[in-house]
Design an enzyme around this catalytic site. Sequence first.
Site, PDB file in Angstrom:
ATOM      1  N   GLU A 206       0.878  -1.171   0.000  1.00 24.36           N
ATOM      2  CA  GLU A 206       0.000   0.000   0.000  1.00 24.36           C
ATOM      3  C   GLU A 206       0.913   1.217   0.000  1.00 24.36           C
ATOM      4  O   GLU A 206       1.461   1.593   1.045  1.00 24.36           O
ATOM      5  CB  GLU A 206      -0.887  -0.004   1.260  1.00 24.36           C
ATOM      6  N   CYS A 240      -2.154   9.589   2.591  1.00 24.24           N
ATOM      7  CA  CYS A 240      -1.694   8.996   1.334  1.00 24.24           C
ATOM      8  C   CYS A 240      -2.626   9.300   0.171  1.00 24.24           C
ATOM      9  O   CYS A 240      -2.184   9.395  -0.966  1.00 24.24           O
ATOM     10  CB  CYS A 240      -1.548   7.491   1.497  1.00 24.24           C
TER      11      CYS A 240
HETATM   12  P1  NAD Z   1       8.078   4.470   5.291  1.00 21.25           P
HETATM   13  O1  NAD Z   1       8.086   3.692   4.050  1.00 21.25           O
HETATM   14  O2  NAD Z   1       9.266   5.302   5.612  1.00 21.25           O
HETATM   15  O3  NAD Z   1       7.881   3.486   6.576  1.00 21.25           O
HETATM   16  C1  NAD Z   1       6.850   2.522   6.651  1.00 21.25           C
HETATM   17  C2  NAD Z   1       7.281   1.374   7.541  1.00 21.25           C
HETATM   18  O4  NAD Z   1       8.383   0.693   6.952  1.00 21.25           O
HETATM   19  C3  NAD Z   1       7.752   1.805   8.935  1.00 21.25           C
HETATM   20  O5  NAD Z   1       7.208   0.898   9.880  1.00 21.25           O
HETATM   21  C4  NAD Z   1       9.253   1.682   8.865  1.00 21.25           C
HETATM   22  O6  NAD Z   1       9.836   1.355  10.102  1.00 21.25           O
HETATM   23  C5  NAD Z   1       9.430   0.539   7.898  1.00 21.25           C
HETATM   24  N1  NAD Z   1      10.720   0.594   7.186  1.00 21.25           N
HETATM   25  C6  NAD Z   1      11.500   1.669   6.977  1.00 21.25           C
HETATM   26  N2  NAD Z   1      12.588   1.331   6.256  1.00 21.25           N
HETATM   27  C7  NAD Z   1      12.485   0.012   6.008  1.00 21.25           C
HETATM   28  C8  NAD Z   1      13.283  -0.930   5.296  1.00 21.25           C
HETATM   29  N3  NAD Z   1      14.411  -0.574   4.684  1.00 21.25           N
HETATM   30  N4  NAD Z   1      12.849  -2.207   5.221  1.00 21.25           N
HETATM   31  C9  NAD Z   1      11.694  -2.568   5.809  1.00 21.25           C
HETATM   32  N5  NAD Z   1      10.892  -1.724   6.489  1.00 21.25           N
HETATM   33  C10 NAD Z   1      11.283  -0.457   6.598  1.00 21.25           C
HETATM   34  O7  NAD Z   1       6.744   5.349   5.245  1.00 21.25           O
HETATM   35  P2  NAD Z   1       6.316   6.595   6.134  1.00 21.25           P
HETATM   36  O8  NAD Z   1       7.246   7.727   5.862  1.00 21.25           O
HETATM   37  O9  NAD Z   1       6.082   6.185   7.535  1.00 21.25           O
HETATM   38  O10 NAD Z   1       4.877   6.917   5.499  1.00 21.25           O
HETATM   39  C11 NAD Z   1       4.674   7.798   4.432  1.00 21.25           C
HETATM   40  C12 NAD Z   1       4.483   7.083   3.111  1.00 21.25           C
HETATM   41  O11 NAD Z   1       3.523   6.060   3.231  1.00 21.25           O
HETATM   42  C13 NAD Z   1       3.958   7.990   2.024  1.00 21.25           C
HETATM   43  O12 NAD Z   1       4.631   7.719   0.816  1.00 21.25           O
HETATM   44  C14 NAD Z   1       2.491   7.619   1.905  1.00 21.25           C
HETATM   45  O13 NAD Z   1       1.924   7.884   0.657  1.00 21.25           O
HETATM   46  C15 NAD Z   1       2.533   6.168   2.211  1.00 21.25           C
HETATM   47  N6  NAD Z   1       1.239   5.723   2.730  1.00 21.25           N
HETATM   48  C16 NAD Z   1       0.468   4.898   1.984  1.00 21.25           C
HETATM   49  C17 NAD Z   1      -0.778   4.501   2.466  1.00 21.25           C
HETATM   50  C18 NAD Z   1      -1.683   3.585   1.687  1.00 21.25           C
HETATM   51  O14 NAD Z   1      -2.633   3.106   2.272  1.00 21.25           O
HETATM   52  N7  NAD Z   1      -1.454   3.330   0.417  1.00 21.25           N
HETATM   53  C19 NAD Z   1      -1.198   4.937   3.712  1.00 21.25           C
HETATM   54  C20 NAD Z   1      -0.368   5.773   4.443  1.00 21.25           C
HETATM   55  C21 NAD Z   1       0.854   6.148   3.951  1.00 21.25           C
END
Ligand code: NAD
Length: 451
Positions: A206, A240
């Site tokens: 997502e 998002c």
């Molecule tokens: P992110 O990708 O930085 O982090 C998401 C999760 O991944 C966190 O729990 C983090 O600890 C983990 N993570 C970070 N680096 C990782 C790695 N290398 N390997 C595995 N896991 C890792 O996202 P964010 O900054 O917290 O959220 C913002 C982003 O999320 C935006 O791009 C937004 O559009 C997207 N988003 C999408 C939805 C959806 O439903 N499609 C909903 C909310 C946010």
Amino acid sequence: MNLIEQQHRFFNTGATRDIDYRIRQLRSLYQVILQYQERIFEALYQDLGKSEQEAYLTEIGVVLSEISYTLRHIRAWSRPASGGFSIAAPFSTSKILREPYGVVLILSPFNYPFQLALTPLVSALAAGNCAVIKPSELAPATAAVISEMLNINFEQRLCAVVTGGVQTAQSLINGGFDYIFFTGSRSVGRAVYEAAAKNLVPVTLELGGKSPCIVERSADLDAAARRIVWGKFLNAGQTCVAPDYLLVQDCVRQELIERMRACIVQFYGEHPEANPAYPRIINREHFMRLREMLAEGTILSGGQVDEENLRIAPTLIENAPFYSKLLSEEIFGPILPVIEFADTRQVFDFISLNPAPLALYLFTRSRELEKRVMRIPFGGGCINDTVIHLASHGLPFGGVGESGFGSYHGRAGFYTFTHNKSVMRKLPLLDLALRYPPFGKVKSVLKRIFR
Ligand code: NAD
């Protein structure tokens, strides 16, 4: 024995296959959330400055309603479905069994730190899985409450929370899960997908993207202004599916901007950056990123910042160059670039500059335009509204192309965490002779069967 092994062992006992057991877990989850409600409100305020009303509307209420809806339908969703009749296999019955995957990992982001960790959990448990949640480290207060709430009130072998940052997430994704449900950014989604591919673990991604919002001249401008301002500045734009940029037809541009300005004042006051009910940016890094974007165009409305409290007023901005971050990166904050168009054909050209977005919004009364716009690839969206499609349990929520794949919410969530196992039952005696070699003589009969 580590946590994941413990969960595998518990899953293998078959305990979670019992629908009554799943129902009891979902009911307890509902009650536990009610018990922790005040603590969740406090945590969300601490992490993102969300007011209780906004926190209920977009986080706690969403999860409670997902549980209630799931409880109403769980028996029907779990029932095996008929596989129909096959002429190739007469004297048989076919069934599709609804099998849980096993032990699933849920990785969630910072922006709706409660809802985006718990909603997938509801579907995962309903489908009969065990689950580990890794909430976002960028919303530590909410992560701590989720961790306490689930780790104290549920058996760890069914559902557990592991807190930590990137390293924890990286070791988890290689930890032996049967399914990974990831919500977050594209770049991290790619890394998760790569790791999952190595272990052949199925995933749902997502992700985000640049979601356009189009206002054509026939639109009801009052409704458009109100609904765009609401959807864009909810959670200070850290949504998002928030409209990322606005494409407005030149003849209604001025009027729409005026009405949007009025809505911003009506919703958040003259000084939103000082309004305690208006959410803040998650951290200094994101605040600075957004602040730099403010300098990329001409501000039409807003632009005020409160650096100490990490607040940025709802901002409308124009004249950003094509190569600017504003027009090429996901904004994920309370800044809305306004782009004018004369002919609707320009809208299609502009949208095609970016990969398929997670959402698209169109304000129009023209059914003809609606039909053309619906052919653009995007995850989901609304006609004459923004963001609210997420509130419907009947609508699968997910992206397409670079905004992700797979979906959830309601029935779609249940089946995301379910393997459809096809099984055919045959009688031992009756058999069609023509399925066995030598085939030569029966070719014409076979041709008639497999038409
Ligand atoms: P992110 O990708 O930085 O982090 C998401 C999760 O991944 C966190 O729990 C983090 O600890 C983990 N993570 C970070 N680096 C990782 C790695 N290398 N390997 C595995 N896991 C890792 O996202 P964010 O900054 O917290 O959220 C913002 C982003 O999320 C935006 O791009 C937004 O559009 C997207 N988003 C999408 C939805 C959806 O439903 N499609 C909903 C909310 C946010």
